[in-house]
Design a protein around this motif. Structure first.
Motif, short mmCIF file in Angstrom:
data_model
loop_
_atom_site.label_atom_id
_atom_site.label_comp_id
_atom_site.label_asym_id
_atom_site.label_seq_id
_atom_site.Cartn_x
_atom_site.Cartn_y
_atom_site.Cartn_z
N TYR A 195 2.66 15.84 -5.94
CA TYR A 195 2.25 15.38 -7.26
C TYR A 195 1.84 13.93 -7.01
O TYR A 195 2.67 13.03 -7.01
N GLN A 196 0.54 13.73 -6.73
CA GLN A 196 0.05 12.47 -6.18
C GLN A 196 0.45 11.24 -6.98
O GLN A 196 1.01 10.29 -6.43
N GLU A 197 0.18 11.23 -8.26
CA GLU A 197 0.45 10.04 -9.07
C GLU A 197 1.93 9.67 -9.03
O GLU A 197 2.30 8.52 -8.84
N LYS A 218 14.60 -8.77 4.09
CA LYS A 218 13.50 -9.73 4.03
C LYS A 218 12.26 -9.05 4.63
O LYS A 218 12.19 -8.82 5.84
N ILE A 219 11.33 -8.70 3.78
CA ILE A 219 10.13 -7.96 4.16
C ILE A 219 8.91 -8.84 3.88
O ILE A 219 8.82 -9.46 2.82
N CYS A 220 8.01 -8.89 4.83
CA CYS A 220 6.75 -9.60 4.59
C CYS A 220 5.79 -8.67 3.83
O CYS A 220 5.36 -8.99 2.73
N LYS A 221 5.49 -7.52 4.45
CA LYS A 221 4.60 -6.53 3.81
C LYS A 221 5.04 -5.13 4.22
O LYS A 221 5.65 -4.94 5.29
N ILE A 222 4.67 -4.16 3.39
CA ILE A 222 5.05 -2.77 3.65
C ILE A 222 3.91 -1.83 3.26
O ILE A 222 3.17 -2.10 2.30
N ALA A 223 3.78 -0.75 4.01
CA ALA A 223 2.82 0.32 3.70
C ALA A 223 3.52 1.65 3.93
O ALA A 223 4.18 1.84 4.95
N ILE A 224 3.36 2.56 2.96
CA ILE A 224 3.87 3.92 3.10
C ILE A 224 2.73 4.86 2.74
O ILE A 224 2.17 4.79 1.64
N ILE A 225 2.39 5.73 3.68
CA ILE A 225 1.30 6.68 3.51
C ILE A 225 1.85 8.07 3.79
O ILE A 225 2.55 8.27 4.80
N HIS A 226 1.52 9.04 2.94
CA HIS A 226 1.90 10.43 3.22
C HIS A 226 0.64 11.29 3.11
O HIS A 226 -0.14 11.14 2.18
N ARG A 227 0.52 12.17 4.05
CA ARG A 227 -0.64 13.04 4.11
C ARG A 227 -0.34 14.38 3.42
O ARG A 227 0.78 14.86 3.46
N VAL A 228 -1.36 14.95 2.78
CA VAL A 228 -1.26 16.29 2.22
C VAL A 228 -2.32 17.18 2.85
O VAL A 228 -3.25 16.69 3.48
N GLY A 229 -2.14 18.48 2.68
CA GLY A 229 -3.08 19.44 3.26
C GLY A 229 -2.46 20.08 4.49
O GLY A 229 -1.26 19.98 4.75
N MET A 252 0.85 -1.17 0.00
CA MET A 252 0.00 0.00 0.00
C MET A 252 0.90 1.24 0.00
O MET A 252 1.74 1.40 0.88
N PHE A 253 0.72 2.07 -0.99
CA PHE A 253 1.52 3.28 -1.16
C PHE A 253 0.56 4.39 -1.59
O PHE A 253 0.12 4.41 -2.74
N LYS A 254 0.22 5.29 -0.64
CA LYS A 254 -0.83 6.26 -0.94
C LYS A 254 -0.53 7.65 -0.40
O LYS A 254 0.09 7.80 0.65
N ILE A 255 -1.03 8.63 -1.13
CA ILE A 255 -1.12 10.01 -0.67
C ILE A 255 -2.57 10.18 -0.21
O ILE A 255 -3.49 9.83 -0.95
N ILE A 256 -2.75 10.71 1.00
CA ILE A 256 -4.10 10.85 1.53
C ILE A 256 -4.32 12.28 2.04
O ILE A 256 -3.36 13.01 2.29
N LYS A 257 -5.58 12.63 2.23
CA LYS A 257 -5.92 13.97 2.74
C LYS A 257 -6.35 13.93 4.21
O LYS A 257 -6.27 14.94 4.88
N GLY A 258 -6.77 12.80 4.70
CA GLY A 258 -7.24 12.70 6.08
C GLY A 258 -6.17 12.21 7.03
O GLY A 258 -5.00 12.05 6.66
N GLU A 259 -6.59 11.95 8.25
CA GLU A 259 -5.66 11.47 9.27
C GLU A 259 -5.12 10.08 8.93
O GLU A 259 -5.79 9.28 8.31
N ILE A 260 -3.91 9.82 9.39
CA ILE A 260 -3.28 8.52 9.19
C ILE A 260 -3.78 7.57 10.28
O ILE A 260 -3.72 7.90 11.47
N ASP A 261 -4.26 6.41 9.88
CA ASP A 261 -4.77 5.40 10.80
C ASP A 261 -3.73 4.29 10.95
O ASP A 261 -3.68 3.36 10.13
N LEU A 262 -2.89 4.40 11.99
CA LEU A 262 -1.83 3.40 12.20
C LEU A 262 -2.39 2.01 12.45
O LEU A 262 -1.81 1.02 11.98
N ASP A 263 -3.50 1.90 13.17
CA ASP A 263 -4.08 0.58 13.43
C ASP A 263 -4.44 -0.12 12.13
O ASP A 263 -4.19 -1.32 11.96
#
Length: 138
Positions: free
Chosen positions: A50-52, A70-81, A1-12
């Motif tokens: 530049y979101q895309e 050795k990685i099982c899964k990864i997520a990187i999220i960055h917030r804008v605004g 999961m690799f996303k630019i978001i506008k709302g709060e980051i949900d760590l859970d």
């Protein structure tokens, strides 16, 4: 999961996303807005991207990480605004068989985001503002 978001980051949510029975560790990094920058009291930050392209670069970083550790899964999220002091701006969450790979990969990811992702931040303080970031962004 690799996303630019506008709302709060949900760590859970991110922790659940990377959960994996092969993992002995889930390591998180959450970058937050601090109130002091170069002796000035920060009122808020404005992030833009530049979101895309930013999402593509974050995915490339994820691929680099998978090639180094050795990685099982990864997520990187960055917030804008607009972000107030104390609010999260970027989250990196990885699941790994052992903790060492998790810590190393989180550090690598944040350093690479700052180098290559087209994400920019404007610091706003009483009496002024300034765009921060190098070639890649924040």
């Amino acid at each position: 999961m690799f996303k630019i978001i506008k709302g709060e980051i949900d760590l859970d949510k991110l922790i659940k996303y990377v959960s994996d029975p092969r993992a002995g560790a889930i390591t998180t990094f959450l970058g937050v807005t601090r109130e002091d920058s170069e002796g000035r009291k920060v009122l808020y930050l404005d992030y833009d991207a530049y979101q895309e392209m930013a999402e593509k670069k974050m995915e490339e970083i994820g691929d680099e990480i998978k090639g180094k550790w050795k990685i099982c899964k990864i997520a990187i999220i960055h917030r804008v605004g607009r972000l107030k002091v104390g609010e999260g701006s970027v989250a990196i969450v990885v699941s790994t068989p052992h903790r060492k790979e998790g810590f190393q990969s989180c550090k690598y990811a944040i350093d690479r985001i700052k180098e290559i992702a087209p994400i920019w931040k404007k610091e706003v303080w009483k009496g002024g503002e300034e765009w921060k970031g190098g070639k890649g962004g924040n």
